[in-house]
Design a protein around this motif. Structure first.
Motif, short mmCIF file in Angstrom:
data_model
loop_
_atom_site.label_atom_id
_atom_site.label_comp_id
_atom_site.label_asym_id
_atom_site.label_seq_id
_atom_site.Cartn_x
_atom_site.Cartn_y
_atom_site.Cartn_z
N GLU A 92 1.62 6.85 5.15
CA GLU A 92 1.77 7.73 3.99
C GLU A 92 1.08 9.08 4.26
OE1 GLU A 92 1.07 5.80 0.17
OE2 GLU A 92 1.22 3.85 1.13
N ALA A 123 -0.56 10.37 -3.15
CA ALA A 123 -0.64 10.13 -4.60
C ALA A 123 0.67 10.51 -5.27
CB ALA A 123 -1.79 10.94 -5.19
N GLU A 130 6.21 5.18 -12.14
CA GLU A 130 5.95 4.41 -10.92
C GLU A 130 7.24 4.28 -10.13
OE1 GLU A 130 3.06 1.56 -10.69
OE2 GLU A 130 1.79 2.46 -12.19
N TRP A 155 -3.25 4.29 -8.69
CA TRP A 155 -2.92 3.38 -7.59
C TRP A 155 -3.01 4.04 -6.22
CZ3 TRP A 155 -3.27 -1.47 -8.32
CH2 TRP A 155 -2.80 -2.09 -9.48
N PHE A 207 -8.86 1.36 -4.09
CA PHE A 207 -7.90 1.98 -5.02
C PHE A 207 -8.62 2.91 -6.00
CE2 PHE A 207 -5.36 -1.74 -3.89
CZ PHE A 207 -4.11 -1.16 -3.76
N ALA A 356 -0.51 -8.52 -4.56
CA ALA A 356 -0.76 -7.09 -4.77
C ALA A 356 0.29 -6.26 -4.06
CB ALA A 356 -2.15 -6.73 -4.26
N PRO A 359 4.55 -5.11 -5.56
CA PRO A 359 5.09 -3.84 -6.10
C PRO A 359 4.91 -2.64 -5.17
CG PRO A 359 3.09 -4.47 -7.29
CD PRO A 359 3.32 -5.52 -6.26
N PHE A 360 4.01 -2.73 -4.18
CA PHE A 360 3.68 -1.59 -3.31
C PHE A 360 4.94 -1.12 -2.56
CE2 PHE A 360 1.17 -0.64 0.86
CZ PHE A 360 1.26 0.72 0.64
N GLY A 361 5.22 0.16 -2.69
CA GLY A 361 6.42 0.71 -2.05
C GLY A 361 7.67 0.49 -2.88
N GLY A 362 7.48 0.03 -4.12
CA GLY A 362 8.63 -0.26 -4.99
C GLY A 362 8.89 -1.76 -4.99
N ASP A 365 13.09 -5.60 -7.06
CA ASP A 365 14.30 -5.16 -7.77
C ASP A 365 14.77 -3.82 -7.24
OD1 ASP A 365 13.77 -7.26 -9.84
OD2 ASP A 365 12.05 -5.96 -10.17
N ILE A 369 18.27 -2.78 -5.51
CA ILE A 369 19.12 -1.71 -6.05
C ILE A 369 19.51 -0.75 -4.92
CG2 ILE A 369 19.01 0.40 -7.48
CD1 ILE A 369 17.34 -1.27 -9.49
C1 LIG Z 1 -0.94 -2.61 -3.66
C2 LIG Z 1 -0.38 -1.33 -4.19
C3 LIG Z 1 -0.56 -0.16 -3.47
C4 LIG Z 1 -0.06 1.04 -3.97
N1 LIG Z 1 -0.32 2.19 -3.29
C5 LIG Z 1 0.08 3.36 -3.81
C6 LIG Z 1 -0.29 4.58 -3.18
O1 LIG Z 1 -1.00 4.61 -2.17
N2 LIG Z 1 0.14 5.74 -3.75
C7 LIG Z 1 0.90 5.75 -4.89
O2 LIG Z 1 1.27 6.82 -5.35
N3 LIG Z 1 1.24 4.60 -5.50
C8 LIG Z 1 0.85 3.41 -5.00
N4 LIG Z 1 1.16 2.25 -5.65
C9 LIG Z 1 1.98 2.30 -6.85
C10 LIG Z 1 3.37 1.77 -6.53
O3 LIG Z 1 4.09 2.76 -5.84
C11 LIG Z 1 4.07 1.35 -7.81
O4 LIG Z 1 3.38 0.23 -8.30
C12 LIG Z 1 5.52 1.09 -7.46
O5 LIG Z 1 6.19 2.32 -7.42
C13 LIG Z 1 6.27 0.17 -8.33
O6 LIG Z 1 6.10 0.49 -9.65
P1 LIG Z 1 5.76 -0.72 -10.59
O7 LIG Z 1 6.68 -1.84 -10.26
O8 LIG Z 1 4.31 -1.00 -10.49
O9 LIG Z 1 6.03 -0.27 -12.05
P2 LIG Z 1 7.33 -0.09 -12.93
O10 LIG Z 1 8.07 1.09 -12.42
O11 LIG Z 1 6.82 -0.02 -14.32
O12 LIG Z 1 8.25 -1.39 -12.79
C14 LIG Z 1 7.97 -2.61 -13.51
C15 LIG Z 1 8.99 -3.65 -13.10
O13 LIG Z 1 10.31 -3.20 -13.43
C16 LIG Z 1 11.12 -3.22 -12.27
N5 LIG Z 1 12.06 -2.10 -12.33
C17 LIG Z 1 11.77 -0.77 -12.39
N6 LIG Z 1 12.90 -0.05 -12.44
C18 LIG Z 1 13.93 -0.93 -12.41
C19 LIG Z 1 15.36 -0.82 -12.44
N7 LIG Z 1 15.96 0.38 -12.48
N8 LIG Z 1 16.09 -1.95 -12.40
C20 LIG Z 1 15.50 -3.17 -12.32
N9 LIG Z 1 14.16 -3.35 -12.30
C21 LIG Z 1 13.39 -2.25 -12.34
C22 LIG Z 1 10.15 -3.08 -11.09
O14 LIG Z 1 10.68 -3.58 -9.85
C23 LIG Z 1 9.00 -3.93 -11.59
O15 LIG Z 1 9.26 -5.29 -11.36
C24 LIG Z 1 0.66 1.05 -5.18
C25 LIG Z 1 0.84 -0.13 -5.91
C26 LIG Z 1 0.29 -1.30 -5.44
C27 LIG Z 1 0.44 -2.54 -6.28
#
Ligand SMILES: Cc1cc2nc3c(=O)[nH]c(=O)nc-3n(C[C@H](O)[C@H](O)[C@H](O)COP(=O)(O)OP(=O)(O)OC[C@H]3O[C@@H](n4cnc5c(N)ncnc54)[C@H](O)[C@@H]3O)c2cc1C
Length: 380
Positions: A92, A123, A130, A155, A207, A356, A359-362, A365, A369
């Motif tokens: 990153e 960030a 997210e 995060w 974090f 943990a 969700p990292f990297g998306g 789901d 997609i």
């Molecule tokens: C271990 C870890 C490390 C991370 N490191 C970083 C970092 O270094 N820098 C940074 O910026 N971020 C970081 N993140 C944040 C991470 O990028 C987000 O958590 C990630 O983008 C996924 O978002 P979310 O699932 O947490 O949340 P949400 O977007 O709220 O999603 C919630 C749920 O809904 C699902 N969803 C969302 N949209 C859709 C859709 N269109 N259709 C179907 N399902 C959907 C998701 O898959 C998830 O299951 C980190 C997160 C974690 C847990």
């Protein structure tokens, strides 16, 4: 597209030994205390691993993403938190500068990142943005010759140790083309870090949330390669997804090894439990899933190394890695029976660390997609 050469094998063996000798002994304590692996990251820097993918002219080793995958996997095999911080720096923080900075920016930031003086992070995420980058609220407004940035990020993995963070913020209107990447030193006035504590897994990965209250930036802190907005920034998101996959597969391999060892020692009904078909099936399925995901990961890394577009392959690798590591760590807990739930055994930590990483990297789901979109050619 997987070019596994002799130097890849050599680097993997070297880091594997280092990981067993230096990383494994402190992993449990790091998790328990929610500390920061400063000493381990310092030792990794001494091995010149923080500059692994940085070109030699900027003080790095000039190696490829496949090498970075191997190194991150081997560290994560013993400690997900340390592996995750290393992945953030390589996939990153470094990727952002390599892919989005101009020559002057590369000259300015890469040497300290290669030497280990500066740990780099990324960030993007916000509480309300997210998976959906179009909801990013952080703003970088023009101020004199530079910019002033306001917002709150969350995060940020490794954020508590970072010396440099690439922040994604909007430069104007509310569309994806207006997002830009800005490099800040998190120690400057107006930037405040709050540690994120009591997480389920990766408890030593530093974090943090980051409050940006009018951080002043010069014009050259805006990464010019991000001028096209989100379509340019996704180049970094792709490598971030590879890093996440490498960490989770490393953690999963560690769990498989522990479960294998345990099942050869543990006796039930007069036999070691690795003689039972159900246990053997779990070993076989976990190893097959993890090996398959590793091949997808290495293929995707190879495509990016070759300068090819690899969004679909990256999402496939990330999805397969999440599913394989989730299954492998869950089965490892199952194989250890009651002991699987005890902190005395490392599979409990591996199980939490992999949760943990889901969700990292998306999330899964999102990867589905993206893969389906590339197959059908239409958005859902
Ligand atoms: C271990 C870890 C490390 C991370 N490191 C970083 C970092 O270094 N820098 C940074 O910026 N971020 C970081 N993140 C944040 C991470 O990028 C987000 O958590 C990630 O983008 C996924 O978002 P979310 O699932 O947490 O949340 P949400 O977007 O709220 O999603 C919630 C749920 O809904 C699902 N969803 C969302 N949209 C859709 C859709 N269109 N259709 C179907 N399902 C959907 C998701 O898959 C998830 O299951 C980190 C997160 C974690 C847990």
């Amino acid at each position: 597209m997987i070019r596994f050469e002799e130097h890849h094998q050599e680097i993997r063996e070297m880091i594997s030994d280092f990981s067993d000798e230096k990383i494994a002994p402190g992993a449990e304590h790091l998790d328990e205390t929610q500390g920061l692996p400063k000493e381990s990251i310092g030792e990794i820097a001494e091995l010149e691993m923080l500059g692994l993918t940085i070109p030699e002219e900027h003080g790095g080793a000039g190696l490829d993403l496949l090498s970075a995958c191997l190194v991150v996997e081997e560290i994560s095999r013993n400690c997900g938190s340390t592996g995750a911080i290393l992945a953030t720096h390589l996939f990153e923080g470094t990727a952002a500068i390599l892919r989005l900075a101009d020559d002057a920016g590369r000259e300015r930031w890469l040497p300290d990142m290669a030497s280990g003086k500066t740990l780099a992070t990324f960030a993007l995420a916000e509480r309300e943005a997210e998976s959906d980058a179009s909801a990013i609220d952080a703003s970088a407004g023009a101020e004199g010759d530079g910019f002033v940035i306001h917002g709150r990020k969350t995060w940020i993995m490794g954020g508590m140790m970072a010396g440099l963070t690439t922040v994604i913020a909007r430069r104007g209107e509310d569309n994806l083309e207006d997002l830009g990447a800005f490099v800040i030193n998190p120690g400057v006035d107006g930037c405040e870090r709050e540690p994120m504590e009591d997480l389920l897994g990766l408890r030593g990965a530093g974090f943090c949330n980051m409050n940006l209250n009018g951080v002043m930036m010069s014009a050259d802190q805006h990464l010019k390669g991000s001028s096209a907005g989100w379509s340019a920034i996704t180049k970094v998101i792709d490598t971030a997804r590879l890093g996440a996959a490498a960490v989770s597969l490393g953690v999963a391999r560690g769990a498989i090894a522990h479960a294998l060892e345990y099942s050869s020692q543990r006796k039930a009904f007069g036999r070691s439990i690795d003689r039972f078909g159900a246990i053997r099936a779990m070993h076989a399925e976990a190893a097959t899933a993890v090996e398959g995901a590793r091949l997808l990961l290495w293929r995707a890394a190879g495509l990016i190394d070759a300068g090819k577009s690899a969004g679909r392959e990256v999402s496939m690798a990330n999805l397969a890695a999440k599913q394989a590591s989730y299954k492998a760590t869950r089965d490892a807990v199952q194989i250890l029976g009651g002991n699987g739930y005890s902190r005395e055994y490392p599979v409990e930590r591996a199980y939490r660390d992999v949760q943990a990483l889901v969700p990292f990297g998306g999330g899964e789901d999102l990867q589905k997609i993206l893969v389906a979109r590339s197959m059908t050619g239409v958005r859902s």
